[in-house]
Design a protein around this motif. Structure first.
Motif, mmCIF file in Angstrom:
data_model
loop_
_atom_site.group_PDB
_atom_site.id
_atom_site.type_symbol
_atom_site.label_atom_id
_atom_site.label_comp_id
_atom_site.label_asym_id
_atom_site.label_seq_id
_atom_site.Cartn_x
_atom_site.Cartn_y
_atom_site.Cartn_z
ATOM 1 N N GLU A 8 5.834 -4.817 0.556
ATOM 2 C CA GLU A 8 6.234 -5.763 -0.472
ATOM 3 C C GLU A 8 7.752 -5.910 -0.488
ATOM 4 O O GLU A 8 8.462 -4.937 -0.264
ATOM 5 C CB GLU A 8 5.804 -5.270 -1.866
ATOM 6 C CG GLU A 8 4.332 -5.422 -2.160
ATOM 7 C CD GLU A 8 3.978 -4.971 -3.579
ATOM 8 O OE1 GLU A 8 2.790 -4.995 -3.887
ATOM 9 O OE2 GLU A 8 4.883 -4.603 -4.360
ATOM 10 N N PRO A 9 8.251 -7.116 -0.820
ATOM 11 C CA PRO A 9 9.688 -7.233 -1.077
ATOM 12 C C PRO A 9 9.972 -6.743 -2.501
ATOM 13 O O PRO A 9 9.037 -6.594 -3.285
ATOM 14 C CB PRO A 9 9.927 -8.736 -0.965
ATOM 15 C CG PRO A 9 8.625 -9.346 -1.371
ATOM 16 C CD PRO A 9 7.533 -8.376 -0.993
ATOM 17 N N GLY A 10 11.211 -6.497 -2.801
ATOM 18 C CA GLY A 10 11.552 -6.082 -4.165
ATOM 19 C C GLY A 10 11.030 -4.690 -4.478
ATOM 20 O O GLY A 10 10.421 -4.033 -3.641
ATOM 21 N N ARG A 11 11.296 -4.238 -5.700
ATOM 22 C CA ARG A 11 10.876 -2.890 -6.075
ATOM 23 C C ARG A 11 9.980 -2.927 -7.298
ATOM 24 O O ARG A 11 10.080 -3.827 -8.127
ATOM 25 C CB ARG A 11 12.106 -2.022 -6.333
ATOM 26 C CG ARG A 11 12.845 -1.680 -5.064
ATOM 27 C CD ARG A 11 14.085 -0.878 -5.316
ATOM 28 N NE ARG A 11 13.833 0.527 -5.588
ATOM 29 C CZ ARG A 11 13.722 1.460 -4.648
ATOM 30 N NH1 ARG A 11 13.789 1.138 -3.378
ATOM 31 N NH2 ARG A 11 13.524 2.714 -4.971
#
Lengths: 330, 210
Positions: A301-304
């Motif tokens: 996934e991108p981001g956290r």
């Protein structure tokens, strides 16, 4: 004579050609330099292009899956988040027995053989026994459990494991009342686990759980993932998965289980007691001394994502730690 | 070396220094950075910073040992690449690891000792990059400029300690950088000591009696 003069004149390189050749050589030097830099860069920063063979372990028959209607039940046996790909689960591994490089483990473990594997269970039990792997797997039918897996390094996955609750095995050997903890040990064999030839950790890898943690239904004695037998890089042939704890608590390639009265020594907490605790419960409010545990990188996934208390299993396991100072017992 | 050759050498460093960035972008575009590309990018840009710091510090020893005076002309570009990759490294930490949160980035800078060393290295490199132009050298004067640019040692030491401290257990790679740094600083110490205590050529000659 006239003829000779003509040839000599041709042999003199005209300035334009001379400078072109110079440019040509320079272009060559530049290209060679760029390629050499690229090669050195690739050597220093190996990327996941050739990370070993795809998973070809045997399919596990008759895996019991939770019905779709049960996916939001209170058991915690499944989670409604996208599963991490099999490729990532099998090519991004912390398994120092093979390599300290997470993307190197798959290749280093590819030829690991588990034939004739046994697991001894002894200590404070009525019926100590050394099980052949097949006999352990017959104790209970395999279930699919889709758990979050949160590494202490602040990355996470969602993994469809196959296994059954450890409690079923422990009940089979009849724990004595004095048994307060369960100690686990990984295989020690540097010929088969090349990482054990270095002294990066104190081998063999050991882990432990408090008795009530070990008996919790979420605590999974795990023999497979994605409906197949565990690949070597994920802890073949049998490992622990404790979904509310950091990943390093999930000891791999287990050969010994012992029920004991006192809290057993565990590998990472003895390596750095101020950084890794015995409990190692996922807790966004208690940072690792060197990094925040408040958020995590979900692989794929991108981001956290924000990290959840007890990795999202607070409802199921929070009561085990009621009244405990989780900053002290981290 | 002729002016044209030096210009070419500079072009050579410029092109080669950009290759790691180009490959990083290429690999990211082709999904080749493995399961955790965010982490890969942060680690790799940090390592490139350290490599260019080491290369920058290798210029003077190479120049003196091999008598290659012209290599000094490449030092500025190597140093600027170190600063460039260092800034990129920090930006990736801020954007990928801290998700563009200024408050959480600041919190990490304050809370983590290993970040102190890294941020110090980057801060120290900033005035060096700013004063790297010919005009600034002239303005500061050679002596003051050289004194200021000794801060490069602080950046290199800080960067290497930063790397060593953030590794979990396998310290082999940071130890390689520590070894390199020790050699590069050790050579300077020996050189300094030799210059201060030149072998007195006339010492063996007996002094004429007074």
């Amino acid at each position: 004579m006239k003829n000779e003069n003509k040839i000599l004149a041709r042999e003199v390189t005209p300035p334009s050609v001379y400078f072109n050749r110079r440019n040509f050589i320079r272009a060559g030097v530049l290209a060679a330099g760029a390629v050499a830099t690229g090669v050195v860069y690739r050597k220093l920063n190996p990327i996941g292009v050739d990370t070993g063979p795809p998973v070809q372990t045997a399919k596990i028959a008759d895996v019991q899956k939770l019905a779709v209607t049960q996916t939001n039940d209170a058991s915690g046996f499944t989670v409604n988040e996208p599963e991490t790909s099999l490729a990532d689960i099998t090519h991004y591994n912390n398994f120092y027995e093979f390599s300290t490089g997470k993307e190197e483990v798959a290749r280093a473990a590819a030829n690991f053989k588990t034939d004739g594997w046994t697991v001894s269970i002894d200590g404070l039990v009525n019926k100590p026994k050394t099980f052949a792997l097949d006999d352990i797997l017959k104790i209970a039918p395999p279930e699919e459990r889709i758990y979050r897996m949160r590494c202490v390094e602040a990355w996470s996955m969602v993994i469809p494991w196959v296994g059954f609750s450890l409690s079923k095995l422990l009940n089979a050997v009849e724990p004595l009342s004095g048994a307060k903890y369960v100690a686990f040990q990984t295989l020690l064999d540097p010929t088969r686990m090349p990482g054990q030839r270095s002294d990066v950790l104190d081998w063999p890898y050991v882990e432990g759980l408090r008795m009530d943690e070990a008996m919790h239904p979420l605590t999974l004695l795990t023999s497979g993932l994605y409906g197949r037998a565990l690949p070597p890089q994920d802890g073949a042939p049998i490992r622990m998965v404790i979904p509310w704890k950091y990943g390093f608590k999930g000891i791999k390639s287990i050969v010994k289980i012992r029920l004991v009265a006192d809290q057993p020594r565990t590998t990472w907490s003895s390596y750095a007691p101020n950084e890794y605790g015995f409990y190692a419960n996922v807790n966004p409010h208690v940072d690792h001394p060197r990094w925040s545990q408040a958020t995590e990188q979900r692989i794929g996934e991108p981001g956290r994502r924000p990290t959840l208390m007890f990795n999202g299993y607070e409802e199921q396991v929070g009561h085990l730690y009621a009244g405990m100072d989780l900053r002290k017992y981290f | 070396m002729k002016e044209g050759d030096i210009r070419f050498a500079k072009l050579f460093v410029l092109v080669c220094g950009a290759v790691p960035l180009a490959l990083l972008v290429w690999d990211q575009a082709h999904n080749q950075l493995g399961a955790n590309p965010q982490n890969f990018i942060i680690l790799t840009t940090g390592m490139m910073t350290l490599i260019f710091l080491m290369l920058t510090m290798a210029v003077t020893p190479v120049r003196k040992i091999f008598g290659l005076n012209w290599v000094i002309q490449l030092r500025r570009m190597l140093g600027l690449y170190a600063f460039f990759y260092g800034c990129l490294h920090f930006f990736c930490f801020y954007s990928l690891d801290r998700a563009f949160s200024i408050s959480s980035t600041l919190h990490e800078i304050v809370a983590r000792k290993y970040v102190w060393f890294g941020i110090t290295a980057l801060l120290v490199m900033t005035p060096l990059a700013v004063t790297s132009t010919n005009a600034m050298i002239k303005r500061l004067g050679g002596k003051r400029w050289r004194a200021l640019h000794r801060l490069a040692y602080v950046a290199a030491v800080g960067g290497v300690i930063h790397y060593y401290m953030q590794v979990k257990a396998d310290t082999r790679q940071p130890l390689v950088f520590i070894a390199l740094l020790t050699v590069l600083l050790g050579w300077r110490l020996v050189n300094y000591w030799r210059n201060r205590n030149p072998v007195p050529a006339a010492a063996s000659k007996p002094k004429p009696a007074a």
